[in-house]
Design a protein around this motif. Structure first.
Motif, PDB file in Angstrom:
ATOM      1  N   LEU A 260       9.563   3.633   2.898  1.00 37.63           N
ATOM      2  CA  LEU A 260       9.015   2.447   3.575  1.00 37.63           C
ATOM      3  C   LEU A 260       9.331   1.147   2.847  1.00 37.63           C
ATOM      4  O   LEU A 260       8.694   0.116   3.079  1.00 37.63           O
TER       5      LEU A 260
ATOM      6  N   LYS B 144       0.778  -1.244   0.000  1.00 32.01           N
ATOM      7  CA  LYS B 144       0.000   0.000   0.000  1.00 32.01           C
ATOM      8  C   LYS B 144       0.804   1.285   0.000  1.00 32.01           C
ATOM      9  O   LYS B 144       0.249   2.343  -0.247  1.00 32.01           O
ATOM     10  N   CYS B 145       2.089   1.237   0.318  1.00 31.07           N
ATOM     11  CA  CYS B 145       2.777   2.484   0.618  1.00 31.07           C
ATOM     12  C   CYS B 145       3.960   2.814  -0.283  1.00 31.07           C
ATOM     13  O   CYS B 145       4.238   3.988  -0.533  1.00 31.07           O
TER      14      CYS B 145
ATOM     15  N   HIS C 111      -3.727  12.546   5.401  1.00 29.95           N
ATOM     16  CA  HIS C 111      -3.177  11.536   4.503  1.00 29.95           C
ATOM     17  C   HIS C 111      -4.266  10.802   3.708  1.00 29.95           C
ATOM     18  O   HIS C 111      -4.466   9.590   3.867  1.00 29.95           O
TER      19      HIS C 111
ATOM     20  N   TYR D 114      -4.687   2.564   5.946  1.00 32.38           N
ATOM     21  CA  TYR D 114      -4.669   1.168   6.365  1.00 32.38           C
ATOM     22  C   TYR D 114      -6.120   0.691   6.423  1.00 32.38           C
ATOM     23  O   TYR D 114      -7.030   1.495   6.574  1.00 32.38           O
TER      24      TYR D 114
ATOM     25  N   TYR E  36      -1.353   8.517  11.100  1.00 34.38           N
ATOM     26  CA  TYR E  36      -1.411   9.254   9.830  1.00 34.38           C
ATOM     27  C   TYR E  36      -2.237   8.542   8.761  1.00 34.38           C
ATOM     28  O   TYR E  36      -3.150   9.140   8.205  1.00 34.38           O
ATOM     29  N   PRO E  37      -1.946   7.252   8.471  1.00 34.32           N
ATOM     30  CA  PRO E  37      -2.765   6.565   7.467  1.00 34.32           C
ATOM     31  C   PRO E  37      -3.891   5.763   8.097  1.00 34.32           C
ATOM     32  O   PRO E  37      -4.379   4.807   7.493  1.00 34.32           O
TER      33      PRO E  37
ATOM     34  N   PRO F 254       8.343   9.103   4.698  1.00 38.88           N
ATOM     35  CA  PRO F 254       9.414   8.140   4.943  1.00 38.88           C
ATOM     36  C   PRO F 254       9.537   7.083   3.838  1.00 38.88           C
ATOM     37  O   PRO F 254       8.535   6.691   3.248  1.00 38.88           O
TER      38      PRO F 254
ATOM     39  N   CYS G 157       4.646   5.440  -3.306  1.00 36.85           N
ATOM     40  CA  CYS G 157       5.055   6.828  -3.055  1.00 36.85           C
ATOM     41  C   CYS G 157       6.248   6.908  -2.107  1.00 36.85           C
ATOM     42  O   CYS G 157       7.141   7.734  -2.298  1.00 36.85           O
ATOM     43  N   HIS G 158       6.219   6.067  -1.064  1.00 36.83           N
ATOM     44  CA  HIS G 158       7.268   6.128  -0.038  1.00 36.83           C
ATOM     45  C   HIS G 158       8.419   5.186  -0.384  1.00 36.83           C
ATOM     46  O   HIS G 158       8.526   4.086   0.150  1.00 36.83           O
TER      47      HIS G 158
ATOM     48  N   LEU H 259       2.894   8.495  14.598  1.00 39.52           N
ATOM     49  CA  LEU H 259       2.460   8.945  13.271  1.00 39.52           C
ATOM     50  C   LEU H 259       2.307   7.792  12.283  1.00 39.52           C
ATOM     51  O   LEU H 259       1.421   7.840  11.430  1.00 39.52           O
TER      52      LEU H 259
ATOM     53  N   THR I 105       8.478  10.313  -1.604  1.00 34.79           N
ATOM     54  CA  THR I 105       8.084  11.027  -0.389  1.00 34.79           C
ATOM     55  C   THR I 105       8.626  10.315   0.851  1.00 34.79           C
ATOM     56  O   THR I 105       8.569   9.103   0.927  1.00 34.79           O
TER      57      THR I 105
ATOM     58  N   MET J 259      12.721   9.232  11.814  1.00 38.91           N
ATOM     59  CA  MET J 259      11.703  10.281  11.751  1.00 38.91           C
ATOM     60  C   MET J 259      10.792  10.263  12.984  1.00 38.91           C
ATOM     61  O   MET J 259       9.792  11.004  13.021  1.00 38.91           O
TER      62      MET J 259
ATOM     63  N   TRP K  24      -4.191  10.099   0.772  1.00 40.57           N
ATOM     64  CA  TRP K  24      -3.562   9.334  -0.316  1.00 40.57           C
ATOM     65  C   TRP K  24      -3.904   7.862  -0.224  1.00 40.57           C
ATOM     66  O   TRP K  24      -4.291   7.250  -1.203  1.00 40.57           O
ATOM     67  N   LYS K  25      -3.731   7.340   0.962  1.00 41.09           N
ATOM     68  CA  LYS K  25      -3.915   5.906   1.173  1.00 41.09           C
ATOM     69  C   LYS K  25      -4.100   5.654   2.659  1.00 41.09           C
ATOM     70  O   LYS K  25      -3.482   6.327   3.474  1.00 41.09           O
TER      71      LYS K  25
HETATM   72  C1  HEC Z   1      -0.235   8.104  -3.421  1.00 36.70           C
HETATM   73  C2  HEC Z   1       0.997   8.348  -2.668  1.00 36.70           C
HETATM   74  C3  HEC Z   1       1.072   7.830  -1.245  1.00 36.70           C
HETATM   75  C4  HEC Z   1       0.820   6.567  -0.776  1.00 36.70           C
HETATM   76  C5  HEC Z   1       0.409   5.343  -1.565  1.00 36.70           C
HETATM   77  C6  HEC Z   1       1.095   6.608   0.645  1.00 36.70           C
HETATM   78  N1  HEC Z   1       1.482   7.865   1.013  1.00 36.70           N
HETATM   79 FE1  HEC Z   1       2.100   8.441   2.886  1.00 36.70          FE
HETATM   80  N2  HEC Z   1       2.364  10.359   2.217  1.00 36.70           N
HETATM   81  C7  HEC Z   1       2.233  10.759   0.904  1.00 36.70           C
HETATM   82  C8  HEC Z   1       2.554  12.179   0.810  1.00 36.70           C
HETATM   83  C9  HEC Z   1       2.516  13.015  -0.467  1.00 36.70           C
HETATM   84  C10 HEC Z   1       2.895  12.601   2.119  1.00 36.70           C
HETATM   85  C11 HEC Z   1       3.295  14.022   2.586  1.00 36.70           C
HETATM   86  C12 HEC Z   1       2.109  14.939   2.572  1.00 36.70           C
HETATM   87  C13 HEC Z   1       1.182  14.618   3.696  1.00 36.70           C
HETATM   88  O1  HEC Z   1       1.582  14.819   4.853  1.00 36.70           O
HETATM   89  O2  HEC Z   1       0.071  14.130   3.452  1.00 36.70           O
HETATM   90  C14 HEC Z   1       2.773  11.421   2.969  1.00 36.70           C
HETATM   91  C15 HEC Z   1       3.040  11.420   4.323  1.00 36.70           C
HETATM   92  C16 HEC Z   1       3.090  10.288   5.125  1.00 36.70           C
HETATM   93  C17 HEC Z   1       3.477  10.274   6.522  1.00 36.70           C
HETATM   94  C18 HEC Z   1       3.886  11.478   7.363  1.00 36.70           C
HETATM   95  C19 HEC Z   1       5.375  11.686   7.268  1.00 36.70           C
HETATM   96  C20 HEC Z   1       5.825  12.931   7.998  1.00 36.70           C
HETATM   97  O3  HEC Z   1       6.650  13.658   7.430  1.00 36.70           O
HETATM   98  O4  HEC Z   1       5.379  13.184   9.121  1.00 36.70           O
HETATM   99  C21 HEC Z   1       3.384   8.983   6.935  1.00 36.70           C
HETATM  100  C22 HEC Z   1       3.692   8.442   8.328  1.00 36.70           C
HETATM  101  C23 HEC Z   1       2.932   8.198   5.809  1.00 36.70           C
HETATM  102  N3  HEC Z   1       2.753   9.022   4.726  1.00 36.70           N
HETATM  103  C24 HEC Z   1       2.719   6.847   5.847  1.00 36.70           C
HETATM  104  C25 HEC Z   1       2.188   6.110   4.786  1.00 36.70           C
HETATM  105  C26 HEC Z   1       1.849   4.704   4.899  1.00 36.70           C
HETATM  106  C27 HEC Z   1       2.058   3.835   6.126  1.00 36.70           C
HETATM  107  C28 HEC Z   1       1.329   4.340   3.678  1.00 36.70           C
HETATM  108  C29 HEC Z   1       0.752   3.005   3.293  1.00 36.70           C
HETATM  109  C30 HEC Z   1      -0.376   2.537   4.081  1.00 36.70           C
HETATM  110  C31 HEC Z   1       1.359   5.513   2.813  1.00 36.70           C
HETATM  111  N4  HEC Z   1       1.877   6.563   3.536  1.00 36.70           N
HETATM  112  C32 HEC Z   1       0.952   5.527   1.483  1.00 36.70           C
HETATM  113  C33 HEC Z   1       1.857   9.984  -0.160  1.00 36.70           C
HETATM  114  C34 HEC Z   1       1.492   8.645  -0.111  1.00 36.70           C
END
Ligand code: HEC
Length: 126
Positions: free
Chosen positions: A66, A52-53, A102, A107, A94-95, A64, A56-57, A90, A62, A78, A104-105
């Motif tokens: 992962l 799932k992550c 967040h 859990y 966050y997710p 962290p 992008c990560h 977080l 972006t 972080m 974007w995606k």
């Molecule tokens: C479509 C792209 C995308 C996906 C897929 C995605 N993320 Fe993210 N995520 C981002 C972006 C862009 C940011 C920074 C902007 C924001 O804070 O929303 C971010 C920020 C975060 C942060 C905060 C980091 C900070 O600087 O504090 C965390 C934690 C995180 N994501 C976890 C996850 C996890 C866990 C998953 C999978 C379940 C996931 N992300 C899936 C795009 C994505």
């Protein structure tokens, strides 16, 4: 009893039956997380990130990062996992499906529960 009444009763009964079945499935999706059983970061948490992550990560993407090799260090560096107050971590909040951040995606509820339990158990690189 009028024929239409019988149909109506059947309809209501069908609805009830449906409602029960639905509840049952929803219940089953909830995590059978047993806090006394150790969660493995590499075999239970990493697969969630993989699925799932990491689209992008990932390195160059972006933070962290992962991906399997870097996820643990990213979470540590972080400060995304707070073992003294796990529910504020977080990487959990966050997710989270209940979070408004967040978009974007997220859990699933079961995945969020796994991540939380992993943090409660000390967020180990196991
Ligand atoms: C479509 C792209 C995308 C996906 C897929 C995605 N993320 Fe993210 N995520 C981002 C972006 C862009 C940011 C920074 C902007 C924001 O804070 O929303 C971010 C920020 C975060 C942060 C905060 C980091 C900070 O600087 O504090 C965390 C934690 C995180 N994501 C976890 C996850 C996890 C866990 C998953 C999978 C379940 C996931 N992300 C899936 C795009 C994505």
């Amino acid at each position: 009893m009028k024929k239409s009444n019988i149909y109506f009763l059947l309809f209501v009964f069908g609805l009830l039956l449906n409602a029960c079945t639905y509840d049952f499935i929803a219940e089953e999706e909830l995590p059978p997380v047993d806090p006394t059983v150790t969660i493995s970061f590499s075999t239970q948490i990493i697969p969630i990130f993989d699925a799932k992550c990491i689209a992008c990560h990932k390195p160059g993407g972006t933070a962290p990062d992962l991906t399997a090799t870097n996820a643990y260090n990213s979470i540590k560096n972080m400060n995304l996992a707070n073992t003294t107050a796990p529910e504020t971590s977080l990487i959990y909040t966050y997710p989270n499906p209940t979070s408004t951040m967040h978009t974007w995606k997220k859990y699933s509820a079961a995945e969020a529960q796994l991540v939380l339990t992993w943090i409660q158990q000390g967020a180990k690189n196991n």
